[in-house]
Enzyme design. Structure first.
Site, PDB file in Angstrom:
ATOM      1  N   HIS A 128       0.942  -1.165   0.043  1.00  9.80           N
ATOM      2  CA  HIS A 128      -0.071  -0.097  -0.080  1.00  9.80           C
ATOM      3  C   HIS A 128       0.733   1.239   0.115  1.00  9.80           C
ATOM      4  CE1 HIS A 128      -2.951   3.041   1.902  1.00  9.80           C
ATOM      5  NE2 HIS A 128      -3.956   2.180   1.339  1.00  9.80           N
ATOM      6  N   ASP A 205       3.158  -4.609   7.840  1.00 11.95           N
ATOM      7  CA  ASP A 205       1.973  -4.077   7.772  1.00 11.95           C
ATOM      8  C   ASP A 205       0.669  -5.009   7.760  1.00 11.95           C
ATOM      9  OD1 ASP A 205      -0.322  -2.500   6.870  1.00 11.95           O
ATOM     10  OD2 ASP A 205       0.471  -1.736   5.222  1.00 11.95           O
ATOM     11  N   LYS A 231     -10.527  -1.057  10.193  1.00 12.84           N
ATOM     12  CA  LYS A 231     -10.686  -2.225   9.594  1.00 12.84           C
ATOM     13  C   LYS A 231     -10.842  -3.473  10.442  1.00 12.84           C
ATOM     14  CE  LYS A 231      -7.287  -0.494   6.399  1.00 12.84           C
ATOM     15  NZ  LYS A 231      -7.872   0.000   5.046  1.00 12.84           N
ATOM     16  N   CYS A 369      -4.875   2.444  -3.577  1.00 13.91           N
ATOM     17  CA  CYS A 369      -3.639   2.984  -3.173  1.00 13.91           C
ATOM     18  C   CYS A 369      -2.609   1.913  -3.307  1.00 13.91           C
ATOM     19  CB  CYS A 369      -3.675   3.296  -1.616  1.00 13.91           C
ATOM     20  SG  CYS A 369      -5.104   4.779  -1.226  1.00 13.91           S
TER      21      CYS A 369
HETATM   22  N1  7TS Z   1      -1.712  -0.808   4.576  1.00 15.04           N
HETATM   23  C1  7TS Z   1      -2.774  -1.618   4.124  1.00 15.04           C
HETATM   24  C2  7TS Z   1      -2.286  -2.854   3.553  1.00 15.04           C
HETATM   25  C3  7TS Z   1      -4.088  -0.904   3.684  1.00 15.04           C
HETATM   26  O1  7TS Z   1      -4.617  -1.982   3.191  1.00 15.04           O
HETATM   27  C4  7TS Z   1      -4.304   0.270   4.336  1.00 15.04           C
HETATM   28  C5  7TS Z   1      -5.523   0.698   4.099  1.00 15.04           C
HETATM   29  C6  7TS Z   1      -3.180   0.985   5.135  1.00 15.04           C
HETATM   30  C7  7TS Z   1      -2.037   0.370   4.970  1.00 15.04           C
HETATM   31  C8  7TS Z   1      -3.395   2.304   5.400  1.00 15.04           C
HETATM   32  O2  7TS Z   1      -4.418   2.066   6.371  1.00 15.04           O
HETATM   33  P1  7TS Z   1      -4.918   3.600   7.206  1.00 15.04           P
HETATM   34  O3  7TS Z   1      -6.006   3.247   8.233  1.00 15.04           O
HETATM   35  O4  7TS Z   1      -3.818   4.297   7.925  1.00 15.04           O
HETATM   36  O5  7TS Z   1      -5.390   4.583   6.240  1.00 15.04           O
HETATM   37  N2  7TS Z   1      -6.248   0.337   2.873  1.00 15.04           N
HETATM   38  C9  7TS Z   1      -7.146   0.627   2.213  1.00 15.04           C
HETATM   39  C10 7TS Z   1      -7.854  -0.056   1.154  1.00 15.04           C
HETATM   40  O6  7TS Z   1      -7.526  -1.128   0.557  1.00 15.04           O
HETATM   41  N3  7TS Z   1      -8.983   0.735   0.697  1.00 15.04           N
HETATM   42  O7  7TS Z   1      -9.008   1.879   1.395  1.00 15.04           O
HETATM   43  C11 7TS Z   1      -7.930   1.846   2.292  1.00 15.04           C
END
Ligand code: 7TS
Length: 411
Positions: A128, A205, A231, A369
């Site tokens: 990501h 991650d 999530k 992303c």
């Molecule tokens: N790493 C992974 C693997 C992710 O899927 C996401 C968010 C992040 C980091 C970042 O997470 P945040 O909560 O700090 O924003 N992924 C997604 C997605 O797959 N669609 O929307 C957000």
């Protein structure tokens, strides 16, 4: 279609999530965008309300009753997170805003203290953007170099290529546990062992892993692990950084401010003990406490049951999609979590998403992303269905029906 599912209490579970009985465009909501953010059970929603109604004040600074209640509840959530990840000590659990902030904290604090010109950081194509850009920033600041592990045509992490990239110049290996765009589960046990053999530190991650599978940071022997609360059926704005105590102890603070100090003078400031050294400012108090409720909720169902249920959904959805014409599934690795990316030939993913939305079906369309993954498959975007613990086989059927409708419209 109704698949009996080995006693998984799907009807009871669905009743725990008020939003699942909402209608979208006059149709029952079919929510298949859990990879972006998952919905919240009543226990989490009620906990937020209860905190503000009966147990809220600022934490760690008041002797008064409400401050102590809020502080105890917050520290209780830290212990629940410790148990969830099987961390050795609660001070290894740092509350951050989300996975993004957790990775930035490590890249900035650990990275600037430990990286120098010519050192290497290994990432993978699966990352990501939030596990790419912070490393590019610190590489620019320190002269370190970013190396990237490629993936196979099915989206697997290519272990032999990883081995070739590893050397005594490798200082950090930062990879995803589960790919958000493809669902690939990375063989992290081997990734970690091989990195440690070179003396490198590993960050995983865990954003897309923690909601689906049980994670044991001690068994993995991982150095840093991050995930986002939203999530995992918890609130947004709260995430977790796990770090081994010995590493966190040696790292300088990431942000300065209240809460993270021991003593401040204009001549010299000393810092608080772990975990508070990394928790500057007033945290998301109600969110942290409610994350504890989310952890109670998922562990109450149990990861064995959740993983099995979601695996079933993924297999069923994959089989049904595979049997249709003009569908390209991206990511068919043997080990996958409940994420299904696909395209319909000659139809833009956004059109697919819009038509599905009119049937009440929420999927994500776009690059997720993860533009390097899109580049690897030479596509600009995909349609992504990501399943959660409350999804059903009937909802998979609705998705398939929706896809068929799209094909008819564009035929
Ligand atoms: N790493 C992974 C693997 C992710 O899927 C996401 C968010 C992040 C980091 C970042 O997470 P945040 O909560 O700090 O924003 N992924 C997604 C997605 O797959 N669609 O929307 C957000």
């Amino acid at each position: 279609m109704n698949v009996i599912n080995g006693g998984y209490p799907i009807d009871e579970i669905r009743k725990d999530f008020p939003i699942l009985s909402e209608q979208v465009h006059g149709k029952p909501l079919v929510y298949l965008d859990n990879g972006a953010s998952a919905h919240k059970p009543s226990t989490v929603i009620e906990q937020i309300k209860r905190t503000y109604e009966t147990g809220y004040a600022n934490v760690h600074r008041g002797v008064h009753h409400l401050s102590q209640i809020a502080t105890d509840a917050m520290e209780n959530a830290r212990r629940k997170t410790q148990d969830l990840l099987n961390a050795a000590d609660e001070k290894e659990i740092i509350f951050v805003r989300g996975a993004t902030e957790g990775i930035n904290l490590v890249a900035s604090s650990w990275g600037r203290a430990n990286l120098k010109e010519g050192d290497e950081i290994i990432l993978s194509v699966l990352e990501h953007h939030s596990n790419i850009v912070p490393w590019q920033i610190v590489a620019e600041q320190t002269g370190a170099i970013v190396k990237v592990v490629p993936i196979g045509d099915d989206g697997t992490f290519l272990m032999e290529d990883y081995k070739k990239l590893l050397s005594d110049r490798t200082k950090m290996v930062a990879v995803t546990h589960v790919s958000n765009a493809l669902g690939t589960v990375v063989p992290v046990t081997d990734v970690i062992r091989l990195a440690h053999e070179q003396g490198a530190v590993v960050l995983l991650d865990g954003c897309q892993a923690v909601p689906h599978i049980s994670v044991d940071v001690q068994a993995l022997d991982v150095d840093f692990y991050v995930f986002s609360g939203h999530k995992l059926y918890g609130p947004s704005g709260i995430g977790i950084l796990y770090g081994k105590e010995a590493l966190l102890e040696l790292m300088p603070p990431y942000q300065g401010g209240g809460e993270m100090i021991d003593r401040v003078t204009f001549e010299k400031t000393t810092y608080a003990e772990l975990p508070f050294k990394f928790e500057a400012g007033t945290p998301h108090i109600a969110g942290i406490i409610a994350l504890g409720s989310a952890i109670d909720y998922v562990t109450g169902i149990g990861f064995d049951a959740i993983t099995a249920h979601e695996h079933d959904l993924l297999e069923y959805a994959t089989e049904r999609l595979q049997s249709m014409n003009t569908i390209d599934i991206l990511g068919t690795a043997p080990e996958k979590a409940a994420i299904l990316s696909f395209n319909i030939e000659d139809v833009h993913p956004h059109d697919v998403g819009t038509i599905l939305d009119h049937s009440g079906i929420a999927v994500r369309t776009g690059h997720h992303c993860a533009q390097p993954v899109m580049d690897r498959f030479d596509v600009a975007a995909t349609v992504r269905a990501s399943f959660g613990l409350y999804n059903t086989h009937d909802e998979v059927d609705a998705l398939i029906e929706g896809v068929r409708k799209v094909q008819e419209i564009f035929a």
